[in-house]
Scaffold this motif. Sequence first.
Motif, mmCIF file in Angstrom:
data_model
loop_
_atom_site.group_PDB
_atom_site.id
_atom_site.type_symbol
_atom_site.label_atom_id
_atom_site.label_comp_id
_atom_site.label_asym_id
_atom_site.label_seq_id
_atom_site.Cartn_x
_atom_site.Cartn_y
_atom_site.Cartn_z
ATOM 1 N N VAL A 80 0.865 -1.172 0.000
ATOM 2 C CA VAL A 80 0.000 0.000 0.000
ATOM 3 C C VAL A 80 0.902 1.222 0.000
ATOM 4 N N ILE A 81 0.622 2.178 -0.871
ATOM 5 C CA ILE A 81 1.363 3.438 -0.903
ATOM 6 C C ILE A 81 0.376 4.548 -0.562
ATOM 7 N N ALA A 82 0.708 5.338 0.460
ATOM 8 C CA ALA A 82 -0.188 6.368 0.973
ATOM 9 C C ALA A 82 0.396 7.752 0.698
ATOM 10 N N LEU A 83 -0.429 8.638 0.161
ATOM 11 C CA LEU A 83 -0.005 9.958 -0.291
ATOM 12 C C LEU A 83 -0.741 11.035 0.509
ATOM 13 N N HIS A 84 0.014 11.891 1.177
ATOM 14 C CA HIS A 84 -0.552 12.850 2.128
ATOM 15 C C HIS A 84 -1.025 14.129 1.453
ATOM 16 N N GLY A 85 -1.553 15.029 2.270
ATOM 17 C CA GLY A 85 -2.109 16.279 1.795
ATOM 18 C C GLY A 85 -1.063 17.338 1.507
ATOM 19 N N ILE A 86 -1.539 18.517 1.116
ATOM 20 C CA ILE A 86 -0.692 19.526 0.487
ATOM 21 C C ILE A 86 0.354 20.125 1.427
ATOM 22 N N THR A 87 0.086 20.193 2.724
ATOM 23 C CA THR A 87 1.100 20.691 3.673
ATOM 24 C C THR A 87 1.374 19.666 4.770
ATOM 25 N N SER A 131 11.661 15.167 2.562
ATOM 26 C CA SER A 131 11.853 15.295 1.108
ATOM 27 C C SER A 131 11.846 16.757 0.675
ATOM 28 N N ALA A 132 11.979 17.679 1.620
ATOM 29 C CA ALA A 132 11.891 19.104 1.298
ATOM 30 C C ALA A 132 13.015 19.570 0.387
ATOM 31 N N ALA A 133 14.168 18.887 0.445
ATOM 32 C CA ALA A 133 15.309 19.328 -0.359
ATOM 33 C C ALA A 133 15.204 18.932 -1.820
ATOM 34 N N LEU A 134 14.260 18.066 -2.167
ATOM 35 C CA LEU A 134 14.111 17.697 -3.570
ATOM 36 C C LEU A 134 13.720 18.924 -4.388
ATOM 37 N N PRO A 135 14.354 19.120 -5.535
ATOM 38 C CA PRO A 135 14.104 20.342 -6.313
ATOM 39 C C PRO A 135 12.851 20.225 -7.177
ATOM 40 N N GLY A 136 12.445 21.354 -7.723
ATOM 41 C CA GLY A 136 11.417 21.356 -8.756
ATOM 42 C C GLY A 136 11.994 20.795 -10.050
ATOM 43 N N LEU A 165 3.071 28.518 6.774
ATOM 44 C CA LEU A 165 4.231 28.439 5.893
ATOM 45 C C LEU A 165 5.061 29.718 5.928
ATOM 46 N N SER A 166 4.456 30.826 6.330
ATOM 47 C CA SER A 166 5.198 32.087 6.409
ATOM 48 C C SER A 166 5.477 32.499 7.848
ATOM 49 N N CYS A 204 7.615 22.765 4.676
ATOM 50 C CA CYS A 204 6.958 22.784 3.367
ATOM 51 C C CYS A 204 7.524 23.903 2.490
ATOM 52 N N VAL A 205 7.834 23.570 1.249
ATOM 53 C CA VAL A 205 8.354 24.538 0.286
ATOM 54 C C VAL A 205 7.162 25.227 -0.373
ATOM 55 N N LEU A 206 7.096 26.534 -0.226
ATOM 56 C CA LEU A 206 5.931 27.270 -0.710
ATOM 57 C C LEU A 206 5.719 27.088 -2.211
#
Length: 299
Positions: free
Chosen positions: A33-40, A69-74, A155-156, A202-204
């Motif tokens: 099972v792979i679970a994917l969380h919400g936006i923040t 995983s915050a360091a992963l780039p766009g 986030l701010s 969280c990366v804005l």
Amino acid sequence: MTASVRGVVQSLTVPVDGGELAVTRWPGDGPPVIALHGITANSLAFTAVAEALPDADFHAPDLRGRAASAALPGPYGLTAHVRDVLALLDHLGRRQAVLLGHSMGAFVAALAAARHPERFPRVVLVDGGLGFPAPPGTDIDTLLQAVIGPAMDRLSMTFEDREAYLEFFRAHPALGPHWSPQLAAYVDRDLTGRSPELRSSCVLDAVRADGAGVLGDPEVLAAVHQPQVHGTLLWAERGLLDEPQGLYDPARVAAAALDPDRMPTRCIGDTNHYSILYPPAAGEVADAVRASTPASGGW
């Protein structure tokens, strides 16, 4: 590694574009099972659901731009999350998995299943995945603020110490009444920086890109309606601030005209957008996941 009710919780890293995706694993002998969380949110949002599924091999990534995983780039966005989920499944050496998604993660799950039904034959969508397009020209930041409110505010914000950050969450009308060690651990995972300027990880830009997809990408909005997407939509009775109006209601769900054979829907009463993942509702989410796994116990 940390201990939980069901035993040792593992921390994994998976090679993805631009670096490594952090994944929390609750090991089990059953189907993946792979679970994917919400936006923040982050992977520990699913602790209660994972512990209610002791046989599942349960994996929850910190999605790109969040927590470990915050360091992963766009580039960010839902397509990037789909690629990362595929990389995780390949890394596990598995052909298929059930996808569980909450809020924004439910939109990622539906999109992944629409694009790759041979890899994700069943999805469980929790208070998300069924979208309503934003009016043309709508400012994404303004709309995100209107929809997710305090989650965007933090986030701010900076916080003097860990206790101040915990207090911010304990005062949240949808979370405070359900406070537990699980919730404290979830909050801790999001915290980064140094006192007296601690902040959310969280990366804005990632949040904005994902919000734009959920609110305005035609492919994302159409994913849950695709005939190759099979699963269940569970929705919370109340909203993000525990208000009586939830993201969904019977009229909105009915208007979406989802095929009841392909995507049955059900309201989980006495829950809000967040508490739907915590006891006792977590057991109902776990039951939906269990019903979506192969009877043979594996793929």
